[in-house]
Write a protein that holds these residues in place. Structure first.
Motif, short mmCIF file in Angstrom:
data_model
loop_
_atom_site.label_atom_id
_atom_site.label_comp_id
_atom_site.label_asym_id
_atom_site.label_seq_id
_atom_site.Cartn_x
_atom_site.Cartn_y
_atom_site.Cartn_z
N SER A 15 -0.60 3.27 16.38
CA SER A 15 0.51 3.44 17.33
C SER A 15 0.13 3.21 18.80
O SER A 15 0.84 3.67 19.68
N SER A 16 -0.96 2.48 19.06
CA SER A 16 -1.27 2.21 20.48
C SER A 16 -0.43 1.06 21.01
O SER A 16 -0.30 0.88 22.22
N ARG A 39 -7.52 1.88 16.33
CA ARG A 39 -8.98 1.76 16.28
C ARG A 39 -9.60 1.70 17.67
O ARG A 39 -10.61 2.32 17.93
N SER A 40 -8.99 0.94 18.59
CA SER A 40 -9.59 0.77 19.93
C SER A 40 -9.18 1.92 20.83
O SER A 40 -7.97 2.16 21.02
N ASP A 65 -10.13 4.00 12.20
CA ASP A 65 -9.51 3.01 11.31
C ASP A 65 -8.79 3.78 10.19
O ASP A 65 -9.43 4.41 9.35
N THR A 67 -7.34 2.83 7.67
CA THR A 67 -7.50 2.31 6.30
C THR A 67 -8.79 2.81 5.65
O THR A 67 -9.08 2.46 4.51
N GLY A 91 -1.16 -5.86 9.68
CA GLY A 91 -0.79 -6.63 8.49
C GLY A 91 -1.90 -7.59 8.09
O GLY A 91 -2.71 -7.98 8.93
N HIS A 186 9.67 -9.00 15.33
CA HIS A 186 9.77 -8.22 16.56
C HIS A 186 8.75 -8.74 17.56
O HIS A 186 7.69 -9.23 17.16
N ASP A 189 2.30 -8.08 19.45
CA ASP A 189 1.11 -8.94 19.33
C ASP A 189 1.04 -9.62 17.97
O ASP A 189 0.60 -10.75 17.83
N ARG A 190 1.49 -8.89 16.94
CA ARG A 190 1.46 -9.44 15.57
C ARG A 190 2.35 -10.69 15.50
O ARG A 190 1.97 -11.69 14.92
N ALA A 191 3.54 -10.61 16.10
CA ALA A 191 4.45 -11.76 16.08
C ALA A 191 3.82 -12.92 16.84
O ALA A 191 3.88 -14.08 16.39
P1 NAP Z 1 0.65 -5.04 16.56
O1 NAP Z 1 1.54 -5.24 17.73
O2 NAP Z 1 -0.47 -5.97 16.32
O3 NAP Z 1 0.10 -3.53 16.67
C1 NAP Z 1 -0.70 -3.02 15.68
C2 NAP Z 1 -1.12 -1.60 16.04
O4 NAP Z 1 -1.78 -1.06 14.93
C3 NAP Z 1 -2.09 -1.53 17.20
O5 NAP Z 1 -1.89 -0.31 17.88
C4 NAP Z 1 -3.43 -1.53 16.50
O6 NAP Z 1 -4.46 -1.00 17.33
C5 NAP Z 1 -3.11 -0.66 15.30
N1 NAP Z 1 -3.92 -0.88 14.11
C6 NAP Z 1 -4.08 -2.05 13.43
N2 NAP Z 1 -4.88 -1.86 12.37
C7 NAP Z 1 -5.23 -0.54 12.38
C8 NAP Z 1 -6.04 0.26 11.56
N3 NAP Z 1 -6.68 -0.27 10.50
N4 NAP Z 1 -6.18 1.57 11.85
C9 NAP Z 1 -5.54 2.11 12.92
N5 NAP Z 1 -4.77 1.40 13.74
C10 NAP Z 1 -4.61 0.09 13.48
O7 NAP Z 1 1.48 -5.04 15.18
P2 NAP Z 1 3.05 -4.76 14.92
O8 NAP Z 1 3.81 -6.00 15.18
O9 NAP Z 1 3.43 -3.51 15.59
O10 NAP Z 1 3.04 -4.60 13.34
C11 NAP Z 1 2.93 -3.34 12.70
C12 NAP Z 1 3.10 -3.57 11.20
O11 NAP Z 1 4.40 -4.12 10.95
C13 NAP Z 1 2.09 -4.55 10.62
O12 NAP Z 1 1.71 -4.12 9.33
C14 NAP Z 1 2.88 -5.84 10.53
O13 NAP Z 1 2.40 -6.68 9.51
C15 NAP Z 1 4.26 -5.31 10.20
N6 NAP Z 1 5.31 -6.26 10.56
C16 NAP Z 1 5.49 -6.65 11.83
C17 NAP Z 1 6.47 -7.58 12.15
C18 NAP Z 1 6.69 -8.05 13.56
O14 NAP Z 1 7.49 -8.97 13.77
N7 NAP Z 1 6.05 -7.51 14.55
C19 NAP Z 1 7.30 -8.09 11.13
C20 NAP Z 1 7.10 -7.66 9.82
C21 NAP Z 1 6.10 -6.74 9.55
P3 NAP Z 1 -6.01 -1.36 17.09
O15 NAP Z 1 -6.08 -2.85 16.91
O16 NAP Z 1 -6.70 -0.85 18.30
O17 NAP Z 1 -6.41 -0.63 15.85
#
Ligand code: NAP
Length: 259
Positions: A15-16, A39-40, A65, A67, A91, A186, A189-191
């Protein structure tokens, strides 16, 4: 609307940034004390400090982490008696069906299926004893409309969805609800990283990749983490006690289906 959850305690995983941060922020706005995780340490501490200052709730940051077994133990122990659990993790990477071997599947299943299941299993007994609890899992629109390049994600999320379908109905008599939110695209960063992958494979710019994707969404834009977090907070509210085992799509109309 008063969500009726002021003073409750939530663990919001991963949730960062992004969708997890959106959920943490809307819960904080509703007066919920938080354990946030990523994690960070740097971005996590920054986000935790910001929410604590903005909303006057207790916020504990656990850099781990989620996971891993140790990471989950640390987050759960910091959370103590939990009322609300939001599961989330990064993801799995995109690719082709022929790219992945057993280890890739085990990693994806660990991150996006077995981790939320372990967190749910650890949190349910206390919630059931206290007669109230909310679990929200962040999954993906790929549960309803599988995305070809995300075979690892499609597989793991389908597994979690099956688990939630049965479990949510077993714990509902104790006042505990479990639901999934299925994000379509959405602006996180993931998108950006998925768009960068498309740009690279199609030999187009990042802006073109984004514009092409927006054109496929009836709302003609990406969702925001604030919109996503607001739905999560509502599912965690007193008002949502009759919503059980649902898969709620937030996709701007992207999945063209009636049910
Ligand atoms: P994001 O912007 O990349 O953010 C991911 C967050 O999760 C960061 O705070 C990251 O921080 C943390 N994180 C990642 N791996 C972790 C781990 N192993 N342990 C603890 N923290 C962890 O991603 P998002 O877009 O919010 O996506 C969240 C989820 O929704 C993902 O599973 C993604 O596949 C899914 N999703 C997203 C979208 C979209 O459009 N955004 C669409 C469909 C599904 P650190 O890197 O510091 O750990």
């Amino acid at each position: 609307m008063d969500l009726g959850i002021r003073g409750k305690r939530a663990l919001v995983c991963a949730s960062s940034k992004g969708l997890g941060l959106g959920c943490a922020e809307k819960l904080a706005e509703a007066g919920v004390d938080l354990v946030m995780n990523a994690r960070s340490e740097g971005p996590l501490t920054e986000a935790a400090d910001r929410l604590r200052d903005a909303y006057g709730v207790e916020v504990t940051a656990v850099a781990a982490d989620i996971t891993t077994e140790e990471g989950r133990a640390e987050a759960l122990s910091a959370a103590g008696e939990l009322d609300i659990l939001v599961t989330n993790a990064g993801g799995p990477p995109p690719g082709l069906w022929s790219d992945w071997d057993r280890d890739d599947f085990i990693k994806a299943l660990d991150g996006n299926m077995l981790t939320p299941i372990a967190l749910i299993k650890a949190s349910l007994p206390g919630m059931m004893d206290r007669g109230w609890g909310r679990v929200v899992n962040i999954t993906s629109q790929s549960v309803k409309a599988p995305i070809p390049a995300l075979g690892l994600s499609n597989s793991a999320r389908a597994g979690l969805t099956g688990y939630v379908a049965g479990t949510s109905r077993q714990v509902a008599p104790c006042g505990v609800t479990i639901n999934n939110i299925l994000p379509g695209i959405h602006a996180t960063d993931r998108a950006s990283s998925l768009d960068a992958n498309v740009a690279k494979t199609q030999g187009i710019s990042l802006a073109e990749a984004q514009a092409n994707r927006e054109a496929t969404i009836p709302a003609r834009r990406y969702g925001t983490r604030e919109e996503f977090g607001a739905v999560c907070a509502f599912l965690c509210s007193q008002h949502a006690g009759f919503i059980v085992g649902q898969n709620i799509l937030l996709d701007g109309g992207g999945v063209n289906a009636t049910l």
